[in-house]
Design an enzyme around this catalytic site. Structure first.
Site, PDB file in Angstrom:
ATOM      1  N   HIS A  61      29.055 -68.881  44.723  1.00  0.00           N
ATOM      2  CA  HIS A  61      28.364 -67.603  44.584  1.00  0.00           C
ATOM      3  C   HIS A  61      27.006 -67.624  45.299  1.00  0.00           C
ATOM      4  O   HIS A  61      26.584 -66.620  45.880  1.00  0.00           O
ATOM      5  CB  HIS A  61      28.184 -67.301  43.099  1.00  0.00           C
ATOM      6  N   ASP A 106      33.403 -68.629  46.031  1.00  0.00           N
ATOM      7  CA  ASP A 106      32.693 -67.970  44.918  1.00  0.00           C
ATOM      8  C   ASP A 106      33.673 -67.813  43.770  1.00  0.00           C
ATOM      9  O   ASP A 106      34.650 -67.072  43.885  1.00  0.00           O
ATOM     10  CB  ASP A 106      32.176 -66.616  45.395  1.00  0.00           C
ATOM     11  N   SER A 128      25.539 -59.777  44.253  1.00  0.00           N
ATOM     12  CA  SER A 128      25.775 -60.037  42.835  1.00  0.00           C
ATOM     13  C   SER A 128      25.395 -58.805  42.011  1.00  0.00           C
ATOM     14  O   SER A 128      25.850 -57.696  42.330  1.00  0.00           O
ATOM     15  CB  SER A 128      24.997 -61.278  42.417  1.00  0.00           C
TER      16      SER A 128
END
Lengths: 383, 383
Positions: free
Chosen positions: A353, A320, A156
């Site tokens: 995610h 995600d 991320s």
């Protein structure tokens, strides 16, 4: 006391490094001095060739693996992937994990004292960018005697720091693993961040960021920010299978919790609002928004990637929707166009995610395989 | 004054109907009396066979087509589809469009006076369900001399009312058009609604819903609710092509508007927070959450649909991620299993959930084709 698992790094303790050399920031300001809090796992070899840097995400920190005491309830946030025999094998690697500047877990940030005023930095803490973080991380590497990282790794927002490492310090990063990230936020990503910021900043307890001096916390705003963030971390399918339309109690035709998912989100928001600093949350979302290495190259990501010298691993997760697989493929395509070595895996996972934090078998196999290559390339013992 | 387009229903005026017969609600309470505000377009034929009911969505109202005066800046919310020669052709059909109970555009709702107390209903206004709305709509039909609607039509929350019509009044609905809807909200849908509710209810100006008596409005909360809602109405692609990462001004490394999408969302939120009632918004989101006709049938939607007698049109939009195409197909599959006639079109559109409001050519062709069939089935003149 319970014994720690044999694949745990065990009981770990944070360390601090203080820096008195000013850090010039992208925003134009300079941080005169600062402290970084970090943890290390494993042992740096004599040649200094086995160091791996872990970069954290939006609400992350330095405590990536192990436990702070033997009956610590929860391990570090990436314990699934860091430890003896794990993907980032601490029998081979010396792992460094820090809290970024602007954070709220011990490194200099809004909760620190501004030496110029003697009061908390609060909202006066300068805006940070991914590039600023990478520069501060390079100084920590200097301090630890690490000339070149065997790998820089992150998911991320952490993955953005990995990209920036490859561009700003191509000689100091031997391998890059960019997981569940994107080379730039979309309008929708920015929109969600903006909702979070408006929630915090419009909370009357925010006091323009000086809540510390008003002896209060913008709990309502931070709770809302976390709730909306949390929705984007989970896949629709994961939320569906975890909660569906299950009720916590009979329908009351009122605004108390009725559906389980409401209870879950409120709880997540409440917990977060007591434990995370609002000014830190704001500046971390801005660092996300600003990240766009292609921008100075007219949007040409391949041109932006020209300075990179290391092989890349890029990993995305099928469900995600915060940073969907096609966003990772943008990076992969640009790396290929820029003639950089890249391996890419899109992992089937129902977990959205958040999958980058979890031990999905194929993800582990891909990640461990890449790290074994890192060990071979670095000619580390036992690999 | 500018002339109105020839395919406009022209200048229209809202009408009101007052009802003194108490309405028993799903929540267990009874509304002793109430007023519905509505508009009509076209002319009811002598046989009363050409009436079309329009059901509105979360923030909708009775003003679906035409303008309130000749230089009215904006037409009704579904003007693209209602008018002479349009999909819902007012040369053939008599269109009825109302503001639902609990609304804030003239029908009895939180902004009305509670006859029992003499003060505003406010948060004491009873919780409404889709079924309650349908019952109140049937009474309006009685008042207007409409025994049976040629079609009941709606998008999003409006589409849920259409489904409910087919179940609760199968003899009174000849055709059903369910657009951009779902037979039940997912956990993620409920989660977004819950964020909106928490935003409103945690605003200190909300005063447990009695903001009217405190001479204030929960603007912050309603703004946030609208901002997060708006993100879910647009597709990621539409937001990307509309705003991308365009800046409104040079990066200031602060919290003023920097990206265009921030400016857009703030503006949408500000406008909405001045014009919509917070208690209405809350109860409309709850009506969405509660809707689940399959629940009393153990989740078997086909069993729930057994009472339906009319042909259905189901329309979804390719980039709608609020109620994605697979959610419409759930309904289609259940209708097929229940042996009901159904036509289904998934329309390619970049505009996300909002596409149901827009004049996409294939959508118009499908919708107009279905309404032509309605006219034929009803043996309306000129069809």
């Amino acid at each position: 006391m319970p014994e720690l698992a044999s694949d745990s790094v065990g009981v770990v303790a944070p360390q601090t490094a203080h820096f008195d050399d000013p850090l010039a920031l992208a925003c134009g300001k300079t941080l005169p001095s600062y402290t970084l809090v970090y943890e290390t796992y494993g042992t740096l070899n004599a040649e200094g060739t086995n160091a791996v840097l872990i970069c954290h995400a939006l609400s992350g920190h330095h405590h990536a693996a192990g436990r702070h005491h033997e009956d610590d309830r929860k391990p570090g946030w990436w314990d699934a992937h860091i430890g003896p025999g794990k993907s980032i094998d601490t029998n081979r690697f010396f792992v460094v994990s820090l809290n970024n500047l602007g954070g709220c877990h011990g490194s200099t940030g809004p909760l620190s004292i501004n030496p110029d005023t003697g009061r908390l930095w609060g909202p006066d803490f300068p805006m940070m960018t991914v590039s600023d973080w990478v520069h501060s991380q390079a100084r920590l590497a200097d301090r630890l005697g690490i000339e070149r990282f065997a790998a820089v790794v992150g998911g991320s927002l952490g993955g953005m720091q990995v990209m920036q490492w490859a561009l700003d310090y191509p000689e100091r990063i031997a391998h890059a693993a960019v997981i569940a990230a994107t080379p730039r936020l979309s309008a929708q990503n920015i929109a969600f961040n903006e909702v979070a910021r408006q929630a915090i900043r419009s909370d009357p307890d925010f006091h323009d960021g000086w809540y510390g001096e008003h002896d209060t916390l913008p709990r309502r705003g931070l709770k809302l920010a976390r709730m909306v963030g949390h929705i984007t971390y989970l896949s629709e399918a994961a939320m569906g299978s975890k909660f569906g339309r299950d009720l916590r109690q009979d329908l009351g035709y009122g605004y108390d919790v009725e559906f389980q998912v409401e209870s879950y989100l409120r709880h997540q928001g409440d917990t977060f609002s007591e434990s995370f600093d609002a000014n830190t949350y704001l500046l971390m979302t801005k660092a996300l928004d600003y990240f766009d290495p292609a921008a100075p190259h007219g949007g040409d990501l391949a041109a932006a990637l020209a300075p990179a010298k290391c092989p890349f691993l890029v990993v995305s997760f099928s469900t995600d929707w915060r940073f969907p697989p096609w966003r990772s493929r943008e990076l992969v395509d640009a790396l290929v166009r820029a003639d950089k070595p890249v391996s890419y895996a899109n992992i089937d996972s129902p977990h959205g995610h958040d999958a980058f934090l979890l031990p999905e078998p194929r993800y582990q196999a891909v990640f461990a395989g890449f790290m074994a290559r890192v060990a071979r390339d670095q000619q580390l013992e036992g690999s």
